[in-house]
Design a protein around this motif. Structure first.
Motif, PDB file in Angstrom:
ATOM      1  N   UNK A 151       1.243  -1.215  -0.054  1.00  0.00           N
ATOM      2  CA  UNK A 151      -0.308  -0.132   0.444  1.00  0.00           C
ATOM      3  C   UNK A 151       0.651   1.306   0.312  1.00  0.00           C
ATOM      4  N   UNK A 152       1.846   1.161   0.692  1.00  0.00           N
ATOM      5  CA  UNK A 152       3.075   2.879   0.969  1.00  0.00           C
ATOM      6  C   UNK A 152       3.254   2.933  -0.190  1.00  0.00           C
ATOM      7  N   UNK A 153       3.776   1.613  -1.214  1.00  0.00           N
ATOM      8  CA  UNK A 153       4.475   1.506  -2.317  1.00  0.00           C
ATOM      9  C   UNK A 153       4.134   2.082  -3.425  1.00  0.00           C
ATOM     10  N   UNK A 154       2.433   1.965  -3.446  1.00  0.00           N
ATOM     11  CA  UNK A 154       0.899   3.064  -4.232  1.00  0.00           C
ATOM     12  C   UNK A 154       1.355   3.850  -3.879  1.00  0.00           C
ATOM     13  N   UNK A 155       0.957   3.978  -2.975  1.00  0.00           N
ATOM     14  CA  UNK A 155       0.421   5.490  -3.109  1.00  0.00           C
ATOM     15  C   UNK A 155       1.630   6.609  -2.801  1.00  0.00           C
ATOM     16  N   UNK A 156       3.054   5.695  -2.816  1.00  0.00           N
ATOM     17  CA  UNK A 156       4.103   7.073  -2.791  1.00  0.00           C
ATOM     18  C   UNK A 156       4.434   7.594  -3.598  1.00  0.00           C
ATOM     19  N   UNK A 157       4.255   6.271  -4.914  1.00  0.00           N
ATOM     20  CA  UNK A 157       4.663   6.141  -6.474  1.00  0.00           C
ATOM     21  C   UNK A 157       3.712   6.848  -7.500  1.00  0.00           C
TER      22      UNK A 157
ATOM     23  N   UNK B  32      18.358  11.917   7.620  1.00  0.00           N
ATOM     24  CA  UNK B  32      18.555  13.641   7.965  1.00  0.00           C
ATOM     25  C   UNK B  32      17.694  14.375   7.358  1.00  0.00           C
ATOM     26  N   UNK B  33      16.375  14.087   7.474  1.00  0.00           N
ATOM     27  CA  UNK B  33      14.838  15.277   6.292  1.00  0.00           C
ATOM     28  C   UNK B  33      14.219  16.660   7.682  1.00  0.00           C
ATOM     29  N   UNK B  34      14.064  17.286   7.005  1.00  0.00           N
ATOM     30  CA  UNK B  34      13.803  18.598   8.016  1.00  0.00           C
ATOM     31  C   UNK B  34      12.291  17.631   8.359  1.00  0.00           C
ATOM     32  N   UNK B  35      11.856  16.633   8.651  1.00  0.00           N
ATOM     33  CA  UNK B  35      10.314  15.900   8.905  1.00  0.00           C
ATOM     34  C   UNK B  35       9.480  16.706  10.268  1.00  0.00           C
TER      35      UNK B  35
ATOM     36  N   UNK C  80       0.508  13.357   7.176  1.00  0.00           N
ATOM     37  CA  UNK C  80       0.403  12.286   6.444  1.00  0.00           C
ATOM     38  C   UNK C  80       1.201  10.836   6.496  1.00  0.00           C
ATOM     39  N   UNK C  81       2.301  11.530   5.702  1.00  0.00           N
ATOM     40  CA  UNK C  81       3.240  10.249   5.681  1.00  0.00           C
ATOM     41  C   UNK C  81       3.455   9.514   6.643  1.00  0.00           C
TER      42      UNK C  81
ATOM     43  N   UNK D  71      10.080   9.716   3.198  1.00  0.00           N
ATOM     44  CA  UNK D  71       9.988  10.258   2.329  1.00  0.00           C
ATOM     45  C   UNK D  71      10.031  11.895   2.490  1.00  0.00           C
ATOM     46  N   UNK D  72      10.965  13.027   2.245  1.00  0.00           N
ATOM     47  CA  UNK D  72      11.285  14.688   2.558  1.00  0.00           C
ATOM     48  C   UNK D  72      10.651  15.506   1.400  1.00  0.00           C
ATOM     49  N   UNK D  73       9.839  15.934   1.762  1.00  0.00           N
ATOM     50  CA  UNK D  73       8.901  17.337   0.961  1.00  0.00           C
ATOM     51  C   UNK D  73       9.360  18.436   0.945  1.00  0.00           C
ATOM     52  N   UNK D  74      10.856  18.334   1.238  1.00  0.00           N
ATOM     53  CA  UNK D  74      11.452  19.683   1.680  1.00  0.00           C
ATOM     54  C   UNK D  74      11.913  20.375   0.411  1.00  0.00           C
ATOM     55  N   UNK D  75      11.926  20.073  -0.688  1.00  0.00           N
ATOM     56  CA  UNK D  75      11.682  20.361  -2.232  1.00  0.00           C
ATOM     57  C   UNK D  75      10.849  19.901  -3.540  1.00  0.00           C
TER      58      UNK D  75
END
Length: 549
Positions: free
Chosen positions: A109-115, A321-324, A334-335, A358-362
């Motif tokens: 499910x994670x693979x499906x959502x993230x892709x 080392x993500x700015x979560x 959500x992640x 996942x990192x959503x900084x960029x």
């Protein structure tokens, strides 16, 4: 149900999501309870997404809270037979001890959502009207001007639901959650007027876009509000006014969420435990009647477990080392919720999982890293040992909010120890405010075992732990041999909504329905001064027994 529920709309608002649907539906729409409005930035400001909840006084744990949290972790570790915080965890290449589990495969499910992740498109592309259509061609705009029929890009003024949570951080929007921790999210930066306007706008959008009910036809429908026990009288009345006066329903009734959950599972007697995203409510129901003196509210929920998961991984140095930042970046929450739902469970022995973080900084490229998540059975144990959780703290609402003397209930104000005391009740983030008397029994640091005699939740492994621990706490002189956590007959998230459907379709208690004209003219009072005594406390007494004087 299909015949009589076609003109009934059931609304179950929560802090994180709102569930709305026709009573004839099998399941409701489950939509994030938030709204993002486009804001105009000053020229010298950098465009960015702002979150109203950043007005919180304390988003992060203090040193003393961290020390207390670490002690709670070690208590949990001793029970689960896993290493303490100060003990060295096995390396990724080290053989696992016999009692250590690992999930090496990524969640499908994670693979499906993230892709499929994409940022929300905030542009509203419309073709402008050609103002020169009736003008002589020689007098039209010069070629240097924009062509009259070219596509014009404009920002969407309002974005709803999950799309609002996925707005790129660089866009100029203000994200708001009108309900937070089981109450209106009122602060100095979020007025009551704006909260009510946001509620009305969100619900109206769902009714129009999802249920396809035209505003001019709303008078043909009735609404059922299924509300949690944390809302106070004024909040209930404001939501009732939105439904009847603003959204235009002809009649409405309010049902108590705990009792609706019992009916939704086909039970007349049970201890209902509602573990929400930000609040956990416990109410005992006996013979179809919710018992007010058993009502408890615990100021933690699924979101706190998700943040605890992040803290545990950072403490074990397994988080990239993500700015979560789940507080100020909704996409990060959500992640974390997906990771929690995919991997967290209560089980003995160390438990790891290999996952992609996942990192959503960029915005142009979503970063990701495969990592090993450790001690995944610790965060859900926060339901039993809440000191490992650190909920947010909010400022109190303005003093004028408390000036409300109408009571939605009848006679309960006369008893000092009743569930609802005189004036406004309160809970959670406002309890420390001196003008705000507590209406629900509220405990910061007790777990579910101390709060209940049964319960249910979707966390894997929680049910058997609760059964055994509750049974162990029952005195030996009590003739109780078994404590059982009953499995939900339907998807647990929708049980209160389904119970509201059942109660709304039943013929009994019809005199508890409130008509729009009566509410707009008389408010709480109708006729000869009678109050809508059953509008919140349900009509449980009316259903099964006469109300005792």
């Amino acid at each position: 149900m299909a015949e009589r529920g076609a003109n009934l709309v059931v609304i179950n608002p929560g802090s994180s999501n709102v569930r709305i649907g026709f009573a004839s539906q099998d399941v409701p729409f489950n939509i994030p309870h938030c709204i993002a409005r486009h804001i105009t930035q000053r020229k010298d400001d950098t465009p960015r997404l702002s979150v109203r909840d950043k007005v919180m006084l304390n988003c992060h744990a203090t040193p003393s809270q961290n020390a207390e949290r670490e002690r709670a972790y070690d208590i949990i570790a001793s029970l689960l037979k896993i290493p303490f915080l100060d003990e060295e965890m096995p390396s990724a290449n080290q053989a696992l001890p016999p009692k250590m589990g690992r999930v090496d495969a990524l969640s499908s499910q994670q693979n499906k959502d993230d892709s499929k992740f994409t940022w929300t498109d905030v542009m509203d592309r419309k073709r402008p009207v050609d103002k020169d259509a009736d003008v002589d061609p020689l007098q039209r705009s010069t070629p240097d001007d924009t062509e009259p029929n070219s596509e014009e890009n404009m920002y969407k003024e309002i974005i709803f639901g999950e799309d609002a949570l996925k707005i790129p951080p660089s866009e100029s929007y203000c994200l708001s959650h009108p309900i937070r921790r089981g109450h209106f999210n009122i602060s100095q930066d979020y007025s009551l007027h704006q909260v009510l306007e946001d509620l009305r706008t969100i619900w109206n959008w769902i009714l129009t876009e999802k249920l396809h009910i035209n505003p001019r036809d709303r008078h043909l429908y009735s609404a059922i509000l299924v509300l949690g026990e944390t809302f106070d009288n004024r909040e209930i009345k404001e939501m009732l006014s939105i439904v009847l006066c603003d959204l235009g329903f002809s009649t409405a009734v309010i049902h108590q969420e705990a009792l609706a959950a019992a009916f939704g599972n086909g039970l007349s007697t049970s201890c209902v435990v509602n573990i929400g995203a930000q609040i956990t409510q416990v109410v005992c129901v006996e013979d179809g009647v919710a018992l007010p003196h058993t009502a408890l509210a615990l100021p933690y929920g699924g979101d706190d477990i998700s943040r605890c998961l992040l803290w545990v991984q950072r403490r074990h140095r397994t988080w990239p080392n993500f700015q979560t930042d789940p507080v100020n970046k909704p996409i990060d929450m959500l992640m974390l919720n997906k990771l929690k739902e995919s991997y967290s469970q209560i089980r003995s022995g160390s438990f790891d999982a290999v996952s992609v973080v996942h990192s959503y900084e960029h915005e142009k490229s979503v970063g990701h890293q495969k990592t090993k998540l450790s001690a995944l059975n610790v965060p859900p144990m926060g339901l039993l040992y809440p000191r490992v959780l650190v909920p947010e703290e909010y400022p109190p609402p303005p003093r004028s909010w408390f000036q409300d003397y109408d009571d939605m209930l009848e006679d309960t104000w006369q008893t000092s120890d009743s569930l609802y005391s005189s004036g406004n009740g309160g809970f959670g983030m406002w309890d420390n405010y001196p003008m705000f008397p507590t209406r629900l029994k509220k405990f910061d640091n007790i777990g579910l075992v101390e709060a209940i005699v049964g319960g249910t939740a979707s966390t894997a492994g929680l049910a058997p732990v609760l059964e055994q621990r509750v049974l162990n706490t029952i005195p030996s002189n009590q003739p109780i041999e078994k404590a059982e956590v009953l499995q939900s007959r339907s998807y647990p998230l929708f049980v209160p909504w389904k119970g509201g459907v059942i109660l709304g379709v039943l013929d009994i208690g019809r005199d508890a329905w409130i008509h729009r004209e009566d509410w707009a003219k008389n408010g709480v009072h109708i006729g000869s001064g009678r109050k809508y005594r059953d509008s919140y406390f349900l009509q449980a007494q009316a259903i099964l027994r006469e109300k005792h004087p």
